[in-house]
Design an enzyme around this catalytic site. Structure first.
Site, PDB file in Angstrom:
ATOM      1  N   GLY A  70      34.543  55.397  71.751  1.00 25.33           N
ATOM      2  CA  GLY A  70      35.940  55.341  71.313  1.00 25.33           C
ATOM      3  C   GLY A  70      36.735  56.628  71.439  1.00 25.33           C
ATOM      4  N   ASP A 128      36.601  54.620  58.978  1.00 23.38           N
ATOM      5  CA  ASP A 128      36.804  53.380  58.243  1.00 23.38           C
ATOM      6  C   ASP A 128      36.017  53.500  56.932  1.00 23.38           C
ATOM      7  OD1 ASP A 128      37.635  50.673  58.042  1.00 23.38           O
ATOM      8  OD2 ASP A 128      35.770  49.973  58.880  1.00 23.38           O
ATOM      9  N   GLY A 130      33.461  55.377  56.578  1.00 22.06           N
ATOM     10  CA  GLY A 130      32.994  56.770  56.517  1.00 22.06           C
ATOM     11  C   GLY A 130      31.488  56.885  56.750  1.00 22.06           C
ATOM     12  N   LYS A 156      41.488  55.208  57.911  1.00 17.60           N
ATOM     13  CA  LYS A 156      41.833  54.038  57.065  1.00 17.60           C
ATOM     14  C   LYS A 156      41.262  54.314  55.682  1.00 17.60           C
ATOM     15  CE  LYS A 156      40.289  50.698  60.153  1.00 17.60           C
ATOM     16  NZ  LYS A 156      40.001  49.326  60.631  1.00 17.60           N
ATOM     17  N   ARG A 190      40.145  48.965  75.426  1.00 17.11           N
ATOM     18  CA  ARG A 190      40.029  50.425  75.286  1.00 17.11           C
ATOM     19  C   ARG A 190      41.043  51.182  76.133  1.00 17.11           C
ATOM     20  NH1 ARG A 190      35.260  51.850  72.510  1.00 17.11           N
ATOM     21  NH2 ARG A 190      33.476  50.508  72.861  1.00 17.11           N
TER      22      ARG A 190
HETATM   23  P1  IMP Z   1      32.835  53.550  59.745  1.00 18.12           P
HETATM   24  O1  IMP Z   1      31.396  53.986  59.789  1.00 18.12           O
HETATM   25  O2  IMP Z   1      32.994  52.320  58.938  1.00 18.12           O
HETATM   26  O3  IMP Z   1      33.758  54.657  59.278  1.00 18.12           O
HETATM   27  O4  IMP Z   1      33.219  53.086  61.190  1.00 18.12           O
HETATM   28  C1  IMP Z   1      33.644  53.942  62.141  1.00 18.12           C
HETATM   29  C2  IMP Z   1      33.521  53.317  63.516  1.00 18.12           C
HETATM   30  O5  IMP Z   1      33.831  51.919  63.516  1.00 18.12           O
HETATM   31  C3  IMP Z   1      34.535  53.947  64.435  1.00 18.12           C
HETATM   32  O6  IMP Z   1      33.940  54.997  65.135  1.00 18.12           O
HETATM   33  C4  IMP Z   1      34.961  52.810  65.338  1.00 18.12           C
HETATM   34  O7  IMP Z   1      34.118  52.791  66.478  1.00 18.12           O
HETATM   35  C5  IMP Z   1      34.715  51.572  64.545  1.00 18.12           C
HETATM   36  N1  IMP Z   1      35.973  51.068  63.955  1.00 18.12           N
HETATM   37  C6  IMP Z   1      36.411  51.174  62.677  1.00 18.12           C
HETATM   38  N2  IMP Z   1      37.602  50.603  62.504  1.00 18.12           N
HETATM   39  C7  IMP Z   1      37.956  50.139  63.723  1.00 18.12           C
HETATM   40  C8  IMP Z   1      39.132  49.467  64.204  1.00 18.12           C
HETATM   41  O8  IMP Z   1      40.107  49.175  63.491  1.00 18.12           O
HETATM   42  N3  IMP Z   1      39.132  49.160  65.528  1.00 18.12           N
HETATM   43  C9  IMP Z   1      38.106  49.459  66.384  1.00 18.12           C
HETATM   44  N4  IMP Z   1      36.996  50.100  65.978  1.00 18.12           N
HETATM   45  C10 IMP Z   1      36.916  50.437  64.648  1.00 18.12           C
HETATM   46 MG    MG Z   2      33.590  54.989  67.155  1.00 20.47          MG
END
Ligand code: IMP
Ligand code: MG
Length: 201
Positions: A70, A128, A130, A156, A190
């Site tokens: 990403g 998101d 974390g 977020k 992407r």
């Molecule tokens: P976390 O571990 O929940 O913070 O997720 C982080 C990862 O989830 C990011 O590096 C993204 O690859 C993916 N992610 C989180 N939210 C989104 C979104 O709204 N769209 C696309 N990918 C997301």
């Molecule tokens: Mg990611």
């Protein structure tokens, strides 16, 4: 072509204030699942310039750890705006299936041993829960990075489960699932030059 909605009013730009104004955006009809634009191309460009200026003031040499897949679009724009020296190394983890988090983190590509004693800046697309970033930060400290700071294009905060300190954030956004500018839904979207939301189906 079809014009899609403008959601720019809901984003917050932390610290330095760039106005989140979107231009009119037309998308080819093959992108029928897009609902609206959250962050326009111009807004991304302006904010990335600001971030680069602020980051460059803090570093002599940056050892950027770019989180695949990403963050590569964000990093390729950011890197060219940084005025300090930059070395970079990709790191790949997987933690997502579709729009739902799985909670676990799998490392599929690790950084090189050059990370030892480096001032690391993690480059992430979005934070998101974390969970991913907290895991990566701990991993890099175990790999003997001298310091670890974090730059994320989007945050977020309402979704946070694991506390993680973010040193630079491009945009604070509500709890929307977003695509584009490196972010995907099942590996699609992407390559969009802006950040968009999807229609729920
Ligand atoms: P976390 O571990 O929940 O913070 O997720 C982080 C990862 O989830 C990011 O590096 C993204 O690859 C993916 N992610 C989180 N939210 C989104 C979104 O709204 N769209 C696309 N990918 C997301
Ligand atoms: Mg990611």
């Amino acid at each position: 072509m079809r014009v899609i909605k403008d959601f720019s009013k809901v984003i917050k730009v932390p610290r330095e204030g760039v106005k989140a104004e979107n231009e009119r955006i037309e998308v080819p009809s093959k992108f029928e699942r897009l609902d609206g634009v959250l962050i326009s191309e111009m807004c991304l460009k302006r904010r990335i310039k600001e971030l680069a200026k602020s980051i460059s003031e803090e570093y002599g040499l940056i050892y950027a750890v770019v989180i695949l897949k990403g963050a590569i679009v964000f990093f390729s724009d950011l890197a060219r705006e940084l005025s300090c020296e930059v070395e970079y190394d990709p790191l790949a983890v997987s933690s997502y299936k579709g729009a739902e988090t799985t909670g676990g983190v799998n490392l599929s590509l690790d950084v090189s041993d050059r990370v030892k004693n480096k001032d690391v800046l993690i480059i992430e697309d979005i934070v998101d829960t974390g969970i991913t970033l907290a895991w990566i930060r701990d991993h890099l400290l175990k790999r003997h990075a001298k310091s670890v700071r974090i730059c994320a294009l989007m945050d977020k905060p309402v979704r946070r489960v694991k506390k993680v300190d973010l040193d630079w954030v491009g945009f604070e956004i509500p709890d929307y699932f977003v695509v584009g500018f490196g972010l995907d839904y099942n590996q699609r979207f992407r390559n969009l030059p802006f950040v968009a939301t999807l229609l729920s189906q």
